[in-house]
Design a protein around this motif. Structure first.
Motif, PDB file in Angstrom:
ATOM      1  N   UNK A 412       0.809  -1.180   0.084  1.00 43.10           N
ATOM      2  CA  UNK A 412      -0.197   0.201   0.056  1.00 43.10           C
ATOM      3  C   UNK A 412       0.755   1.341  -0.016  1.00 43.10           C
ATOM      4  N   UNK A 413       2.046   1.364   0.728  1.00 44.18           N
ATOM      5  CA  UNK A 413       2.874   2.375   0.903  1.00 44.18           C
ATOM      6  C   UNK A 413       3.633   2.831  -0.402  1.00 44.18           C
ATOM      7  N   UNK A 414       3.461   1.757  -1.369  1.00 47.15           N
ATOM      8  CA  UNK A 414       4.343   1.966  -2.681  1.00 47.15           C
ATOM      9  C   UNK A 414       3.281   2.010  -3.551  1.00 47.15           C
ATOM     10  N   UNK A 415       2.040   2.223  -3.810  1.00 47.08           N
ATOM     11  CA  UNK A 415       1.044   2.052  -4.790  1.00 47.08           C
ATOM     12  C   UNK A 415       1.239   3.616  -5.688  1.00 47.08           C
ATOM     13  N   UNK A 416       1.119   4.460  -4.655  1.00 48.02           N
ATOM     14  CA  UNK A 416       1.428   5.947  -5.400  1.00 48.02           C
ATOM     15  C   UNK A 416       2.695   6.217  -6.026  1.00 48.02           C
ATOM     16  N   UNK A 417       3.574   5.476  -5.938  1.00 45.47           N
ATOM     17  CA  UNK A 417       4.625   5.531  -6.685  1.00 45.47           C
ATOM     18  C   UNK A 417       4.904   4.647  -7.862  1.00 45.47           C
ATOM     19  N   UNK A 418       3.938   3.910  -8.202  1.00 50.70           N
ATOM     20  CA  UNK A 418       3.504   3.329  -9.437  1.00 50.70           C
ATOM     21  C   UNK A 418       3.358   4.419 -10.515  1.00 50.70           C
ATOM     22  N   UNK A 419       4.188   4.566 -11.689  1.00 48.86           N
ATOM     23  CA  UNK A 419       3.813   5.425 -12.786  1.00 48.86           C
ATOM     24  C   UNK A 419       2.588   5.082 -13.500  1.00 48.86           C
ATOM     25  N   UNK A 420       1.741   5.990 -13.824  1.00 44.83           N
ATOM     26  CA  UNK A 420       0.638   5.529 -14.750  1.00 44.83           C
ATOM     27  C   UNK A 420       0.879   6.339 -16.159  1.00 44.83           C
ATOM     28  N   UNK A 421       0.963   5.324 -17.119  1.00 41.44           N
ATOM     29  CA  UNK A 421       1.265   5.860 -18.663  1.00 41.44           C
ATOM     30  C   UNK A 421      -0.303   5.915 -19.315  1.00 41.44           C
ATOM     31  N   UNK A 422      -0.562   7.005 -19.808  1.00 40.50           N
ATOM     32  CA  UNK A 422      -1.727   7.542 -20.389  1.00 40.50           C
ATOM     33  C   UNK A 422      -1.423   7.930 -21.895  1.00 40.50           C
ATOM     34  N   UNK A 423      -2.473   7.634 -23.084  1.00 43.40           N
ATOM     35  CA  UNK A 423      -2.453   8.168 -24.127  1.00 43.40           C
ATOM     36  C   UNK A 423      -3.849   8.820 -24.501  1.00 43.40           C
ATOM     37  N   UNK A 424      -3.863  10.057 -24.716  1.00 44.02           N
ATOM     38  CA  UNK A 424      -5.237  10.845 -24.952  1.00 44.02           C
ATOM     39  C   UNK A 424      -5.913  10.353 -23.662  1.00 44.02           C
ATOM     40  N   UNK A 425      -5.615  10.410 -22.500  1.00 42.62           N
ATOM     41  CA  UNK A 425      -6.429  10.036 -21.246  1.00 42.62           C
ATOM     42  C   UNK A 425      -6.408   8.663 -21.067  1.00 42.62           C
ATOM     43  N   UNK A 426      -6.344   7.740 -21.886  1.00 38.11           N
ATOM     44  CA  UNK A 426      -6.529   6.261 -21.630  1.00 38.11           C
ATOM     45  C   UNK A 426      -5.195   5.427 -20.999  1.00 38.11           C
ATOM     46  N   UNK A 427      -5.314   4.817 -20.086  1.00 39.43           N
ATOM     47  CA  UNK A 427      -4.072   4.296 -19.644  1.00 39.43           C
ATOM     48  C   UNK A 427      -3.843   2.847 -20.561  1.00 39.43           C
ATOM     49  N   UNK A 428      -2.475   3.114 -20.835  1.00 42.70           N
ATOM     50  CA  UNK A 428      -1.774   2.045 -21.630  1.00 42.70           C
ATOM     51  C   UNK A 428      -0.748   1.205 -20.950  1.00 42.70           C
ATOM     52  N   UNK A 429      -0.292   1.719 -19.880  1.00 40.10           N
ATOM     53  CA  UNK A 429       0.586   0.657 -19.068  1.00 40.10           C
ATOM     54  C   UNK A 429       0.624   1.173 -17.593  1.00 40.10           C
ATOM     55  N   UNK A 430       0.638   0.269 -16.754  1.00 40.72           N
ATOM     56  CA  UNK A 430       0.723   0.641 -15.210  1.00 40.72           C
ATOM     57  C   UNK A 430       2.045   0.078 -14.841  1.00 40.72           C
ATOM     58  N   UNK A 431       3.048   1.018 -14.785  1.00 41.45           N
ATOM     59  CA  UNK A 431       4.370   0.996 -15.154  1.00 41.45           C
ATOM     60  C   UNK A 431       5.110  -0.296 -14.066  1.00 41.45           C
TER      61      UNK A 431
END
Length: 465
Positions: A412-431
């Motif tokens: 839980x303490x590390x979930x906010x450090x996972x980068x979220x990659x988006x294209x046109x507002x749509x997520x394409x990779x949960x880093x």
């Protein structure tokens, strides 16, 4: 003299010091410390000791304190021993730090003794004049507080660089010895005031107990010896399994929950005491802390935290408990535009994203993702996770990012450090965790780019994801 012979035998039996030892002798000028200094001076030639007498003038008793310092200086000079005296205003220090006079004086006195020991050399010892009567008081005080075996073991003849050569003799033995030596000690009248807890035990409780059992001091000292044997056995048992149960990783101590829970209760408590030493809480944890920690390590819910003294925390993760300084603050970062050529830097979390052309068949790691460039919509953004985030699945439908991170056991303490990659507002990779069904590479892909995450600290990056 008989007392000197008893102390000599006690030193040999317990290995309190060795031939040629350097010793700082704490001497207030009172009967106990004066007897200590006299005995060690008598044994000096036999053991080839280097002795240095140290006196802490606390400024609590005015002119009487100054006279104590002069007395100790004169005693040391008469016996050819170097002497260090330091004067401090303990009442002012206590008021400034919000401490009792007793605690403030003790803290500063031991700081002075440690400095003096370092001046003599790294292996110098600090000798104090605690005797069997002090041991009985200590054990009784711990008994009243509900201490476990560690507390009931009382003071040790030697612990670290601190030694107590007089634990084998009583206050009566000390007074008789001083009389035989013709030494008149200084007397601190504050020791006869029943205001501090230890003074009340010494002046009121122990005398009352002696009326029921004249040998209560001896009984309490025997209890300390017996408990010390138990404590030593449990410490050795804990040390034998420590590397199986715990490890230090990236500056954090981790306990493996399954291995910890498999130990007998008494060994578990000994493991927690060693852990307290490892994280600097040895003097701050009490019985209630150990009980709470044991329950937490055995059955705490994943993601839960337990606050500990000195702003330290214990955090349950999947299969382990982590002990660290304070609560790890969430990563504070917003949106960063993603470059598909070169690098993208996210300073807030210490992450660099490297983009490079990808050739079909090239291997990829968990920290990489390959995307079809022509299938991406603008803008390309890397950001922090948001409430309600979801991504498209290959088989159809959607899944919430939060559920994915829980399924993948990301702490839980590390979930906010996972980068979220988006294209046109749509997520394409949960880093580093999962690709979404967006811009996947197919046989029709003409341009493919590999995105690779590089953390500033590789170990931290692996722990994050």
């Amino acid at each position: 003299m008989e007392l000197e012979s008893r102390v000599d035998a006690f030193v040999r039996r317990h290995g309190i010091f060795s031939m040629g030892s350097r010793i700082v002798v704490a001497c207030s000028g009172g009967p106990d410390s004066l007897a200590l200094a006299s005995v060690l001076l008598a044994l000096r030639d036999k053991w080839c000791l280097s002795l240095r007498i140290a006196h802490f003038e606390h400024g609590i008793r005015g002119a009487a304190s100054v006279a104590d310092a002069d007395f100790v200086r004169a005693f040391a000079e008469a016996h050819g021993a170097p002497c260090d005296v330091v004067c401090e205003d303990i009442p002012a220090y206590a008021a400034r730090e919000g401490l009792s006079l007793e605690t403030a004086a003790r803290n500063r006195r031991y700081a002075f003794l440690e400095r003096t020991a370092r001046m003599m050399g790294g292996d110098a010892l600090i000798a104090t004049g605690h005797h069997a009567g002090d041991q009985a008081e200590t054990v009784l005080m711990h008994l009243l507080r509900g201490s476990g075996s560690d507390g009931l073991a009382g003071m040790r003849p030697r612990r670290g660089n601190r030694i107590r050569p007089l634990l084998c003799v009583s206050r009566q033995d000390v007074l008789r010895y001083l009389e035989e030596k013709g030494l008149e000690p200084r007397w601190d009248e504050t020791n006869f005031h029943a205001d501090a807890a230890r003074n009340r035990v010494r002046l009121e409780l122990l005398p009352a107990l002696r009326r029921y059992s004249p040998s209560v001091d001896d009984a309490l000292c025997r209890l300390a010896d017996a408990e010390a044997e138990i404590v030593d056995f449990l410490r050795q048992s804990a040390d034998a399994v420590w590397e199986t149960v715990a490890e230090r990783r990236d500056g954090t101590v981790c306990l493996r929950r399954e291995a910890y829970g498999a130990q007998p209760v008494a060994v578990r408590k000994a493991l927690l005491r060693r852990l307290a030493e490892e994280i600097g809480l040895r003097q701050s944890l009490f019985h209630s802390h150990y009980e709470a920690l044991d329950a937490f390590c055995c059955s705490g819910e994943t993601g839960k935290r337990l606050a500990l003294p000195q702003n330290k925390t214990a955090e349950c993760r999947y299969g382990e408990v982590l002990f660290r300084d304070g609560a790890e603050a969430p990563a504070e970062w917003g949106e960063t535009e993603l470059s598909l050529s070169g690098t993208t830097r996210i300073e807030a979390v210490g992450l660099t994203i490297c983009a490079s052309p990808w050739k079909p068949g090239a291997a990829i790691s968990d920290a990489e993702a390959v995307i079809d460039v022509d299938a991406l919509q603008q803008p390309l953004i890397v950001r922090r996770r948001r409430d309600g985030d979801s991504f498209r699945l290959e088989g159809g439908g959607r899944q919430k990012v939060k559920e994915l991170l829980i399924d993948k056991k990301v702490p839980r303490a590390l979930r906010d450090r996972v980068p979220i990659f988006t294209a046109g507002g749509e997520i394409f990779w949960i880093g580093g965790v999962r690709r979404a069904a967006i811009a996947l590479v197919t046989e029709e892909t003409k341009r493919a780019v590999a995105l690779r995450m590089v953390w500033d600290d590789t170990q931290k990056g692996e722990e994050r994801l």
